[in-house]
Design an enzyme around this catalytic site. Structure first.
Site, PDB file in Angstrom:
ATOM      1  N   ASP A  71       9.488  -1.831  -0.820  1.00 42.27           N
ATOM      2  CA  ASP A  71       8.276  -2.603  -1.073  1.00 42.27           C
ATOM      3  C   ASP A  71       8.396  -3.482  -2.308  1.00 42.27           C
ATOM      4  O   ASP A  71       9.287  -3.308  -3.147  1.00 42.27           O
ATOM      5  CB  ASP A  71       7.065  -1.681  -1.203  1.00 42.27           C
ATOM      6  CG  ASP A  71       7.174  -0.712  -2.375  1.00 42.27           C
ATOM      7  OD1 ASP A  71       8.274  -0.177  -2.605  1.00 42.27           O
ATOM      8  OD2 ASP A  71       6.149  -0.484  -3.062  1.00 42.27           O
ATOM      9  N   GLU A 127       6.660   2.338  -3.608  1.00 47.31           N
ATOM     10  CA  GLU A 127       7.045   2.673  -4.979  1.00 47.31           C
ATOM     11  C   GLU A 127       6.200   1.924  -5.995  1.00 47.31           C
ATOM     12  O   GLU A 127       5.990   2.416  -7.108  1.00 47.31           O
ATOM     13  CB  GLU A 127       8.532   2.352  -5.193  1.00 47.31           C
ATOM     14  CG  GLU A 127       9.112   2.846  -6.502  1.00 47.31           C
ATOM     15  CD  GLU A 127       8.948   1.878  -7.674  1.00 47.31           C
ATOM     16  OE1 GLU A 127       9.178   2.298  -8.824  1.00 47.31           O
ATOM     17  OE2 GLU A 127       8.606   0.699  -7.432  1.00 47.31           O
TER      18      GLU A 127
END
Length: 355
Positions: A71, A127
């Protein structure tokens, strides 16, 4: 859209950046990564949500885990990617799709018979958002065995340097009481914001430790990061809250770090609101020492918290090593130096294969 995981690292990084994957929307990229890994020989590929894990089972005496998140932070008009000379611009180029590209390239191009270690590749989601959603945390809770290894290398941006371990962090709120009054008759009240003065003075005078562990110097910091108080422009405030962040060396655990803050701020009401333990550098572990030798670089302390702490909590030595520049992470003009991406691939290839 598929991924050519055998493409040169710069091209693969660009393709990954063009797969927009803001936290919570990693699904299409996770699909592409899973499909590409499933097409490679000698890999067992598993998936949990938008986290993809691939493993070899070659019977090697050691196992190395390469981990990276899929991400990014929200896009800031910086997708699709663009190249300018040796720089590739775009959201996530440094943090950390260049590291993910290196991981995928190694999976695609290193023959199994050349590997000195069994390998696990971990590509995980979420994350960049709150810890409760972190994909690596979820894997550790649901599939602990998928993460087994003698060393974990987290491909966080480090500019091609080794950053060992990480600091721990905790936040407390100090609440200072007062008594309301009209500000025209302030002597009838007790100003809670004014009461914060001594607390802030104590924090300003604080002398942080610097702790050397495995040759890495971790400097601590105790800082006020937010002050909140007051209800109106003509009211003496009866409550003030000061949020304080303690970044502590990994030789302290969370209870020890909290006890230190309570000692420094004795006399104040403190509420613990957030905490994450740090990670020791673990450089004495044989696999970690071999990795350091392969890079030819001197490790330095990691300032800040990263997911190496999750591996450390599982008893797995972990290091931060990636081609991105941490100072460019999350910026509108984020970019990665492509020679550093190529160098990271060379370094890891040399470490992971039989010399």
């Amino acid at each position: 859209m598929g991924l050519d995981v055998a493409a040169p690292a710069g091209e693969l990084t660009a393709a990954l950046v063009d797969f927009a994957s803001v936290s919570g929307s990693e699904g299409p990229l996770a699909d592409a990564v899973e499909k590409a890994l499933q097409a490679l020989p000698r890999l067992v590929v598993d998936r949990d949500g938008d986290a993809v894990v691939a493993r070899t089972s070659l019977g090697r005496p050691t196992r190395v885990v390469l981990a990276g998140h899929l991400d990014t932070v929200p896009i800031a008009d910086n997708v699709p990617s663009r190249r300018d000379g040796d720089r590739l611009y775009g959201c996530g180029t440094s943090d950390m799709k260049s590291g993910v590209a290196v991981m995928l390239r190694l999976a695609a191009t290193v023959p199994a018979e050349a590997l000195a270690h069994d390998l696990t590749w971990v590509f995980y989601d979420n994350e960049e958002v709150d810890a409760a959603r972190n994909g690596l945390r979820r894997l550790a809770e649901r599939h602990r065995d998928w993460l087994d290894g003698d060393l974990a290398v987290l491909m966080e941006p480090t500019g091609g340097e080794i950053e060992a371990g990480c600091q721990g962090t905790l936040r407390v709120i100090a609440t200072l009481p007062g008594q309301r009054a009209h500000s025209a008759r302030s002597w009838l009240g007790d100003n809670a914001i004014h009461r914060a003065g001594e607390l802030l003075t104590r924090l300003a005078a604080y002398q942080p430790r610097t702790v050397e562990i495995d040759g890495c110097a971790y400097r601590e910091g105790l800082s006020a990061v937010r002050v909140a108080g007051g209800v109106a422009g003509n009211v003496i405030p009866d409550r003030c809250e000061v949020t304080i962040n303690f970044r502590f060396a990994p030789d302290r655990d969370v209870p020890g770090a909290l006890a230190h803050v309570q000692e420094v701020l004795a006399g104040y009401e403190l509420e613990l609101t957030d905490n994450s333990g740090g990670a020791l550098p673990g450089l004495s572990a044989p696999a970690a020492a071999a990795f350091v030798a392969a890079t030819g670089r001197r490790p330095r302390a990691k300032y800040g918290w990263t997911d190496v702490a999750r591996f450390a909590a599982l008893g797995i030595p972990a290091l931060n090593y990636g081609p991105g520049d941490p100072n460019l992470a999350h910026t509108r003009d984020e970019y990665v130096e492509l020679p550093l991406v190529e160098e990271a691939e060379r370094v890891l290839r040399a470490y992971l294969t039989v010399g």
